[in-house]
Design a protein around this motif. Structure first.
Motif, short mmCIF file in Angstrom:
data_model
loop_
_atom_site.label_atom_id
_atom_site.label_comp_id
_atom_site.label_asym_id
_atom_site.label_seq_id
_atom_site.Cartn_x
_atom_site.Cartn_y
_atom_site.Cartn_z
N HIS A 264 -7.59 1.85 2.01
CA HIS A 264 -6.99 2.77 1.21
C HIS A 264 -6.47 4.00 1.90
CE1 HIS A 264 -9.69 0.36 -1.39
NE2 HIS A 264 -8.90 0.58 -2.39
N ASP A 285 -2.04 4.18 -4.93
CA ASP A 285 -1.23 3.61 -4.06
C ASP A 285 -0.38 2.47 -4.99
OD1 ASP A 285 -2.99 1.56 -4.15
OD2 ASP A 285 -3.11 1.48 -1.93
N ALA A 287 -1.81 -0.40 -6.10
CA ALA A 287 -2.21 -1.42 -5.69
C ALA A 287 -3.71 -1.77 -6.22
CB ALA A 287 -2.16 -1.69 -4.17
N ARG A 289 -7.11 -4.17 -4.76
CA ARG A 289 -7.80 -4.70 -3.98
C ARG A 289 -9.10 -5.35 -4.22
NH1 ARG A 289 -5.26 -0.49 -2.13
NH2 ARG A 289 -4.10 -0.12 -0.26
N LYS A 312 -4.95 -8.14 -1.53
CA LYS A 312 -4.40 -7.01 -1.86
C LYS A 312 -3.18 -7.33 -2.76
CE LYS A 312 -2.08 -2.87 -0.23
NZ LYS A 312 -1.65 -1.97 0.89
N LYS A 313 -3.15 -6.63 -4.02
CA LYS A 313 -1.84 -7.01 -4.93
C LYS A 313 -1.12 -5.62 -4.78
CE LYS A 313 0.33 -9.29 -7.89
NZ LYS A 313 0.78 -10.81 -7.63
N GLU A 314 -0.01 -5.75 -3.95
CA GLU A 314 1.06 -4.50 -4.00
C GLU A 314 1.58 -4.52 -4.96
OE1 GLU A 314 1.27 -2.81 -1.20
OE2 GLU A 314 0.75 -3.96 0.61
N LYS A 315 2.00 -3.31 -5.49
CA LYS A 315 2.62 -2.93 -6.53
C LYS A 315 2.24 -3.64 -7.93
CE LYS A 315 5.73 -0.52 -6.48
NZ LYS A 315 5.57 0.83 -6.41
#
Length: 352
Positions: A264, A285, A287, A289, A312-315
């Motif tokens: 992170h 951020d 996201a 995780r 990790k799931k971005e956005k």
């Protein structure tokens, strides 16, 4: 189980729930709903001064109640009683409210006052006989649940030097944990002889604790490990020989096992441990995780586990992720809430 969780998974968005007009601070699954033909139920707390209750209907989720009284400011947190019939909510208006769920309706049956300012978190013990609240006034209050929906404050715990962010009872022992802006986690227990509650341990920087605000904590299903998250951008895993306490050997202290760092780069606001061993974290951020124990990576034997990033799931959201909560019943169903005002339901699935 590690092999089944290796590499070929995705966090799939099932539904986006909208209705709040301000940020959503926290989420709470009803512990008895979602099995045996009872539809899953989720409560969301928001800066719009309301709590919304969502219920699963087939593949969809519907808002079945909007609790817009008696709170007059942000509702920061909520928690269901173990029986699933009472919902406690806490607010920046310095109060807690108790709602009774019966016949599809929610009635406010009690309002708890006493904190000097914003109440940040609320938690029921495993038997539903005690309720804990915490506040920016640096205190933790323990309330006894009496007949007739009455609540009596039995202890005011003074020990933190700053805003207390979260309180959480142990999954099956009457031991209370609180985490704070003062960078510590405190462990509280009742003295059997005097009935007084006192701090039995402080997890701070001096014993491998956090170096900045501790926002949240969560326990594994066995209750012998705990994960904490912080503004210092780390997750820390702790362990206790909890079975000793069940046979009357006194307090078993929590010891630092490992630190998850480097994953992170902004504040970690929420962490939750699933029943099948997956740690979810939500951060500033945007996201989400997921982490699992890395059994292959142990170098110091079984007493020193390490954890690895599963995905990790971005956005995941358009803004800060304030809360991540695994379903209390359905394995690998996750809910998240954000500053963007939305709630999302996710399913951890294998990629075919």
């Amino acid at each position: 189980m590690e092999e089944a969780l290796e590499g070929n998974l995705e966090l799939k968005e099932i539904q986006r729930l909208e209705g709040h007009s301000d940020r959503v601070w926290s989420l709470a699954w009803n512990p008895v709903a979602g099995a045996a033909g009872v539809p899953a139920m989720l409560a969301s707390s928001s800066g719009d001064k309301t709590v919304r209750v969502w219920q699963q209907s087939g593949r969809d989720w519907d808002c079945v109640a909007v609790l817009d009284e008696p709170h007059t400011r942000t509702v920061r947190s909520s928690a269901w009683s173990p029986c699933g019939k009472l919902l406690a909510t806490v607010s920046f208006d310095a109060t807690a409210a108790i709602w009774k769920h019966a016949g599809g309706d929610f009635d406010c049956v009690s309002t708890l006052e006493g904190h000097e300012n914003e109440v940040k978190s609320v938690s029921w013990n495993a038997s539903g006989t005690l309720l804990a609240t915490c506040s920016r006034d640096k205190s933790v209050w323990i309330w006894e649940v009496l007949p007739g929906n009455e609540f009596e404050c039995v202890s005011v715990l003074q020990g933190h030097t700053q805003d207390v962010k979260m309180v959480q009872w142990h999954p099956f022992l009457d031991i209370l944990f609180s985490c704070s802006y003062d960078n510590t986690v405190k462990v509280w227990a009742e003295d059997i002889d005097s009935d007084d509650w006192h701090c039995v341990q402080t997890l701070g920087e001096s014993n491998n604790g956090h170096s900045s605000t501790v926002w949240a904590l969560s326990f594994n299903s066995a209750g012998d490990e705990m994960v904490t998250c912080s503004d210092d951008l780390t997750l820390k895993v702790w362990k206790s020989e909890i079975q000793k306490q069940q046979v009357g050997d006194g307090y078993a202290p929590w010891k630092h096992l490992c630190t998850l760092t480097g994953y992170h780069d902004r504040t970690i606001f929420s962490v939750h441990w699933s029943r099948d061993g997956i740690i979810a974290s939500g951060a500033a951020d945007d996201a989400i995780r997921l982490f699992v124990e890395n059994k292959d990576g142990q170098v110091d034997g079984p007493s020193s586990p390490s954890y690895k990033l599963l995905l990790k799931k971005e956005k995941a959201h358009d803004m800060d992720v304030n809360s991540v909560q695994w379903s209390s019943k359905e394995t690998r169903l996750l809910a998240s809430a954000s500053d963007d005002g939305a709630i999302k339901i996710w399913k951890l699935e294998s990629i075919s």
